[in-house]
Motif scaffolding. Sequence first.
Motif, PDB file in Angstrom:
ATOM      1  N   GLN A 119       8.043  -0.498 -13.994  1.00  0.00           N
ATOM      2  CA  GLN A 119       7.679   0.447 -15.374  1.00  0.00           C
ATOM      3  C   GLN A 119       8.972   0.336 -16.263  1.00  0.00           C
ATOM      4  OE1 GLN A 119       5.224   3.763 -15.461  1.00  0.00           O
ATOM      5  NE2 GLN A 119       4.303   3.189 -13.665  1.00  0.00           N
ATOM      6  N   TRP A 141       2.519   7.536   0.931  1.00  0.00           N
ATOM      7  CA  TRP A 141       1.724   7.116   2.306  1.00  0.00           C
ATOM      8  C   TRP A 141       1.316   5.793   2.283  1.00  0.00           C
ATOM      9  CZ3 TRP A 141       1.113  10.404   5.937  1.00  0.00           C
ATOM     10  CH2 TRP A 141       1.127  11.782   5.519  1.00  0.00           C
ATOM     11  N   GLU A 142       1.880   5.161   3.259  1.00  0.00           N
ATOM     12  CA  GLU A 142       1.969   3.696   3.523  1.00  0.00           C
ATOM     13  C   GLU A 142       0.669   3.264   4.368  1.00  0.00           C
ATOM     14  OE1 GLU A 142       4.805   1.885   6.028  1.00  0.00           O
ATOM     15  OE2 GLU A 142       4.532   0.033   5.346  1.00  0.00           O
ATOM     16  N   GLN A 202      -3.464  -9.426 -14.537  1.00  0.00           N
ATOM     17  CA  GLN A 202      -2.014  -9.880 -14.348  1.00  0.00           C
ATOM     18  C   GLN A 202      -1.774 -11.342 -14.076  1.00  0.00           C
ATOM     19  OE1 GLN A 202       0.057  -6.967 -11.872  1.00  0.00           O
ATOM     20  NE2 GLN A 202      -0.189  -5.515 -13.262  1.00  0.00           N
ATOM     21  N   ASN A 243       3.068 -12.034  -2.972  1.00  0.00           N
ATOM     22  CA  ASN A 243       1.621 -12.489  -2.633  1.00  0.00           C
ATOM     23  C   ASN A 243       0.884 -12.679  -3.741  1.00  0.00           C
ATOM     24  OD1 ASN A 243       1.400  -9.987  -3.905  1.00  0.00           O
ATOM     25  ND2 ASN A 243       1.336  -8.824  -2.052  1.00  0.00           N
ATOM     26  N   ASN A 303       9.310   3.752 -11.484  1.00  0.00           N
ATOM     27  CA  ASN A 303       9.995   2.705 -10.797  1.00  0.00           C
ATOM     28  C   ASN A 303      10.490   1.314 -11.711  1.00  0.00           C
ATOM     29  OD1 ASN A 303       7.458   0.822 -11.511  1.00  0.00           O
ATOM     30  ND2 ASN A 303       6.728   2.314 -10.556  1.00  0.00           N
ATOM     31  N   TYR A 307      10.198   4.118   1.232  1.00  0.00           N
ATOM     32  CA  TYR A 307      10.549   3.015   0.534  1.00  0.00           C
ATOM     33  C   TYR A 307      11.796   2.725   0.231  1.00  0.00           C
ATOM     34  CZ  TYR A 307       9.320   4.845  -3.947  1.00  0.00           C
ATOM     35  OH  TYR A 307       9.440   5.731  -5.168  1.00  0.00           O
TER      36      TYR A 307
END
Length: 434
Positions: free
Chosen positions: A146, A403-404, A289, A240, A143, A434
């Motif tokens: 990364q 899988w959401e 993070q 968020n 993604n 997505y």
Amino acid sequence: MRQSHQLPLVGLLLFSLIPRQQCEICEVSKEYYTALNPLISTMINSKYTKGIHAANVLLSLRLGGILNPNQEQQLIQQINTAVENKKPSLTSGQLTLAILALGACKGPDGISINYSELVGDLENKFQAEIKNMEDHDGNPLTNYYQLSLDILALCLFSGNYSITEVTKILDPESKNYYFHEQFSVDTGAMAVLALTCVKRSITSGQNKIDTTDLENIDNHVESLIAKILSQKTENGLLGNIYSTGEAMQALFVSSDYYNKSQWVCQKTRDTVLTEISQGAFHMPTATAQILPALMGKTYLDVNKDSSCVYDSGNFNISTQDPISVTPAVSASQIKVNYSVVINNAKDRIVVSVADGSVFLDVMEQAQKENATLFSFTVEESSWGPYITTVQGIKANNNDRTYWELLSNGEHLSQGVGSYVVHAGDDLEVRWSTY
Ligand code: CBY
């Protein structure tokens, strides 16, 4: 995972004692660093700080100058072993985090890692990401979060990359910044850090000046910062709670691209501190993070040639498991609804689990009761378990499927190992793009 830190007193203390002067980087003041102790214990002691997943943690603790050389050595050992044993199967971003962590500073023995070999491997993994984009409709192997990390490390560790090419890849209009048409603040923040590193390498004369590249980088950063700020919530979070730390880093390094009225750093920091006191940070990666930003650091402070800083008594890190004030899971049972949704088909079951259970417990119970409909597999990620297959159907980055997780129709902002379910919840795993 079910443990949570309730640190209301610490939160209140921080809240009332932090000086509220205006500053671009609004770190927690040194006198109150001790209040960060439980976060640090979470990172060092958690069962998730294992193997390659320790890289995020070491990077964060080294940037903060929190460890003593012994603790540092243990983490280095874990990461080295994981890199040696698993290098071919590491994703580009995992290898990058290992490089950033191992090379964040020069250790006490002055011995540095073999950069050229690891950076060479990273160059190859980065090229494989680009090749995959060419072959699969612009979708990388992993993604853009990364890919941005990769570019950041190639930039910081003098790897080979084309400035023109990476500028083109990180174009803010790319679909890869979006999941379900929602801008990913985590991804945008990492791209800003990468682009800022590249820009600094041009302006400091390390790389040849090409005014078009420089202009494009400027425009990209400006646009990404605007997108990040557009995701600012009422209470000052950016995206968020889990994207806010890295978004703060992006805003720290790009203060030329927004004006003071657009972002009140202190408000964001205070909300984060409140969330910490309410137990939002019990996962080591989440903690890793958020910590650099709270200490006024960014990933651009990684510098393989500067000596590591060690804790000079600001912290008192226990090697005990962090104390949890959450009561042990009680024997009482709750009922929840659980469904697997594939297109228009829904398989539903009501399961009973112990109060305090997480989403994963519900899935396991459903699987026990009906293995055909509710079988699933997980992979360990640095954020805890990640669902890879349900009913044998596998998520695939090349077609942007996954899988959401949803609860009562709402997209969850925590994974299966962290989300604590409530009686009557309508839980769903949905086959999504997505
Ligand atoms: N890290 C990565 O490669 C992940 C990058 C990241 C942007 C990441 C969030 C941000 C971060 N700081 O690490 C990310 N998620 C991505 C890219 C993805 C996609 C993964 C596939 C791919 N193309 O690489 C995808 C499929 C869109 C995705 N995340 C899915 C999910 C859901 C997982 C469900 C499952 N199958 O198990 C889930 C649970 C959302 C949902 N409701 O289904 C999810 N992600 C969440 C909640 C999160 C946050 C985790 C927060 C938490 N406390 O657990 C996240 C921090 C993160 C990890 N995802 Co994704 C985003 C957020 O809420 N701020 C680098 C690597 C080396 O470690």
